[in-house]
Structures are given as C-alpha cells and as structure tokens.
Write an enzyme that holds these catalytic residues in place. Structure first.
Site, PDB file in Angstrom:
ATOM      1  N   THR A  94       0.856  -1.202   0.000  1.00  0.00           N
ATOM      2  CA  THR A  94       0.000   0.000   0.000  1.00  0.00           C
ATOM      3  C   THR A  94       0.883   1.241   0.000  1.00  0.00           C
ATOM      4  O   THR A  94       1.997   1.218   0.557  1.00  0.00           O
ATOM      5  CB  THR A  94      -0.901   0.087   1.254  1.00  0.00           C
ATOM      6  OG1 THR A  94      -0.084  -0.042   2.427  1.00  0.00           O
ATOM      7  CG2 THR A  94      -1.965  -0.981   1.260  1.00  0.00           C
ATOM      8  N   ASP A  96      -0.863   4.563   0.723  1.00  0.00           N
ATOM      9  CA  ASP A  96      -2.122   5.290   0.850  1.00  0.00           C
ATOM     10  C   ASP A  96      -1.905   6.799   0.836  1.00  0.00           C
ATOM     11  O   ASP A  96      -1.011   7.330   1.508  1.00  0.00           O
ATOM     12  CB  ASP A  96      -2.819   4.900   2.167  1.00  0.00           C
ATOM     13  CG  ASP A  96      -3.342   3.471   2.159  1.00  0.00           C
ATOM     14  OD1 ASP A  96      -3.261   2.796   1.122  1.00  0.00           O
ATOM     15  OD2 ASP A  96      -3.848   3.038   3.220  1.00  0.00           O
ATOM     16  N   TYR A 155      -4.479   1.643  -4.959  1.00  0.00           N
ATOM     17  CA  TYR A 155      -4.672   0.261  -4.489  1.00  0.00           C
ATOM     18  C   TYR A 155      -5.989  -0.318  -5.027  1.00  0.00           C
ATOM     19  O   TYR A 155      -6.036  -1.462  -5.506  1.00  0.00           O
ATOM     20  CB  TYR A 155      -4.665   0.290  -2.962  1.00  0.00           C
ATOM     21  CG  TYR A 155      -4.667  -1.040  -2.257  1.00  0.00           C
ATOM     22  CD1 TYR A 155      -3.479  -1.733  -2.041  1.00  0.00           C
ATOM     23  CD2 TYR A 155      -5.849  -1.586  -1.755  1.00  0.00           C
ATOM     24  CE1 TYR A 155      -3.476  -2.942  -1.351  1.00  0.00           C
ATOM     25  CE2 TYR A 155      -5.852  -2.787  -1.064  1.00  0.00           C
ATOM     26  CZ  TYR A 155      -4.664  -3.459  -0.867  1.00  0.00           C
ATOM     27  OH  TYR A 155      -4.662  -4.650  -0.182  1.00  0.00           O
ATOM     28  N   ILE A 188      -7.635  -7.506   7.656  1.00  0.00           N
ATOM     29  CA  ILE A 188      -7.061  -8.664   8.329  1.00  0.00           C
ATOM     30  C   ILE A 188      -5.953  -8.153   9.249  1.00  0.00           C
ATOM     31  O   ILE A 188      -5.243  -7.188   8.891  1.00  0.00           O
ATOM     32  CB  ILE A 188      -6.450  -9.647   7.287  1.00  0.00           C
ATOM     33  CG1 ILE A 188      -7.456  -9.969   6.159  1.00  0.00           C
ATOM     34  CG2 ILE A 188      -5.961 -10.922   7.969  1.00  0.00           C
ATOM     35  CD1 ILE A 188      -8.717 -10.689   6.554  1.00  0.00           C
TER      36      ILE A 188
END
Ligand code: CAA
Length: 248
Positions: A94, A96, A155, A188
């Site tokens: 990632t 972000d 993503y 997760i």
C-alpha cells in the site's frame, strides 16, 4: 495426485506466511517467493523460524515488479521442487494517500507491485499448467477493490484490475484443468492494516458486522479451499472474506 507444488508470492509476509503454513500442513510442497528489499538473510531467518515451527518451506527470491526476475524465481522453484501446479499471487503493497496529494511514484509503485506482478508471475507458469492439464491460480485482491476506499485510488484500481485478469484468464484455460480465482480479504490483522492510524482503524472495525479484524489463517483456509482437487468447478470466482463489511 502426488504432492503438488505451490508458489506463494509475498510468501514471507502477513498473509503469505499463513498461506504457506496452511499449504505445507496440507501436504503441498511450498515455496515462498520473497523480495524483502533484497535482504536474503531476513528471508532465511523467516525460513528457519518456519522450520522450528514444523513447516518445511522453500524460499525463492523474486522481484514481482520485474518480469525476468519472476522467470528466474519460477525456474529456481521448479528446479528444486518440480513443476508449479499452484500459484498464489499474494504479494502486494500500500501507498495510501488521497489523490489530491498522491505522487506519481505512489501510483506507479502500487500498480506495478500489485497488478503488473500478477502478469509477471502467471505468464511464467501458465503454459506448463495448461500442458500438464492441471493448475490452480489464486489472486489476492481486497474488499477495497470492491467498495473503494478513501486514500486508496492506486490500491483499489490495481486490486480491481486483478479480478479482471482472473475472469479473462479463467475463460482461456477453463478447458485445460486450470482454475483461476480471486479472494478478496477485508481488514485482516497484519502489519499492513496495523499501519493505518488507530482512530481510522477503529472506525473501520466499527463498520465490520462480525466486529473484529479477520485473521491471516481465515484467508489461508479460503485459499486452501479454492486450490483443492474438489474445487475444479469453481473458476473466475471472487470470494469475499470481509466479516460482512461489504455485501453485494
Ligand atoms: N469521508 C469523507 N472525507 C473524509 C473522510 C471520510 N471518512 N476522512 C477524511 N476525509 C477528508 C477530510 O475531511 C479532508 O478533506 P478536506 O481537505 O476538504 O478537509 C481530506 O479527506 C483529508 O485528506 P488528507 O489527504 O489530508 O488526509 P490524510 O493525509 O490525513 O490521510 C489517509 C489520508 C492516509 C489516506 C488516511 O485517510 C487513511 O489512512 N485512510 C485509511 C486508508 C485505508 O483504509 N487503507 C487500508 C490499508 S490496509 C489494506 O489496504 C488491506 C486491505 O486490502 C483492506
């Protein structure tokens, strides 16, 4: 069936470790593809840890961003374990940022690592699977490909692309005993998710009906199901594992 050979990219990471362990425990010969920024000692230490925990797992260096490096990784695994019959395209990163602030580097890094990577690895194993008349490919996408997520245009785009790839390839190889499926994990409990600021993460968890983060073992169980002999009629599917966060 003999003992099937499985390669898991990103095999030493959060989800990858659980997937490798699950497949090793189920009797597969498993190789963990790793990059680890070129830190081979780190991967060797990971392998030793697995061994101590009772899991015999090969490691094979491969930079999933690089087509030729993936070819060398596949050759190495096949030389050591035999033809790859199961490929889990799990490697991903990632970077972000809201689009207003996103750099070209952040965009490129995620697209190349998360989407080009799937081509780079799969292209090296697909013809062997077709020729042998058996193969299982599982591509790891994300709930955020399905629903979008603030801060993840890169993503979400890459992870959505993965399922397009899955559906197209599934049709190409369906008659050859090769299945291609996507799993779309939600949030997760891995380092990747723990990197999200706590208050944002808490807000996200409040939106998960099951009321908690998922576990890597739950994702590994879904992967094991999709690659089993009995799952030959499941292809082009996208299996959600998100605690009910997104239903459609
Ligand atoms: N809804 C609408 N707007 C929101 C918002 C929300 N929930 N939260 C923030 N905003 C707005 C703010 O109001 C602000 O707008 P203004 O500038 O008009 O005031 C703007 O968005 C904030 O933008 P910034 O770029 O300044 O935000 P930031 O730099 O502080 O944080 C971020 C951006 C890093 C992306 C942060 O929001 C974040 O971490 N979000 C979570 C991303 C996430 O869930 N990542 C998943 C990682 S795990 C993973 O990817 C695995 C998987 O598959 C699930």
């Amino acid at each position: 069936m003999g003992t099937r050979v499985a390669l898991v990219t990103g095999g030493t990471g959060g989800l990858g470790t659980a997937i490798c362990q699950r497949l090793a425990a189920s009797g597969y010969k498993v190789a963990a593809g790793y990059n680890s920024g070129g830190d081979h000692d780190k991967a060797k230490a990971w392998q030793a840890e697995q061994k101590a925990a009772g899991f015999d797992i090969q490691i094979a260096f491969g930079d999933v961003r690089d087509f030729d490096s993936c070819g060398r990784c596949v050759e190495e695994v096949q030389g050591q374990l035999g033809p790859i019959e199961v490929l889990i395209n799990n490697a991903g990163i990632t970077r972000d940022s809201t689009l207003r602030k996103m750099t070209k580097e952040q965009w490129d890094a995620v697209l190349v690592s998360n989407l080009d990577s799937v081509f780079n690895m799969t292209r090296h194993v697909i013809n062997g699977m077709v020729d042998r008349g058996f193969g299982r490919i599982v591509n790891v996408s994300s709930v955020n490909a399905q629903k979008g997520q603030l801060g993840q245009t890169n993503y979400a785009a890459a992870k959505s692309g993965i399922h397009g790839f899955t559906k197209a390839l599934a049709q190409e190889v369906a008659r050859k005993g090769v299945t291609v499926n996507t799993v779309s994990p939600g949030y997760i409990a891995t380092k990747m998710v723990m990197a999200v600021a706590q208050e944002i993460r808490d807000e996200i968890i409040r939106g998960i009906p099951v009321g908690r983060l998922g576990t890597p073992e739950e994702v590994a169980a879904a992967v094991a199901f999709l690659i089993s002999e009995e799952s030959g009629f499941i292809t082009g599917a996208n299996l959600s594992l998100n605690g009910g966060q997104h239903m459609f």
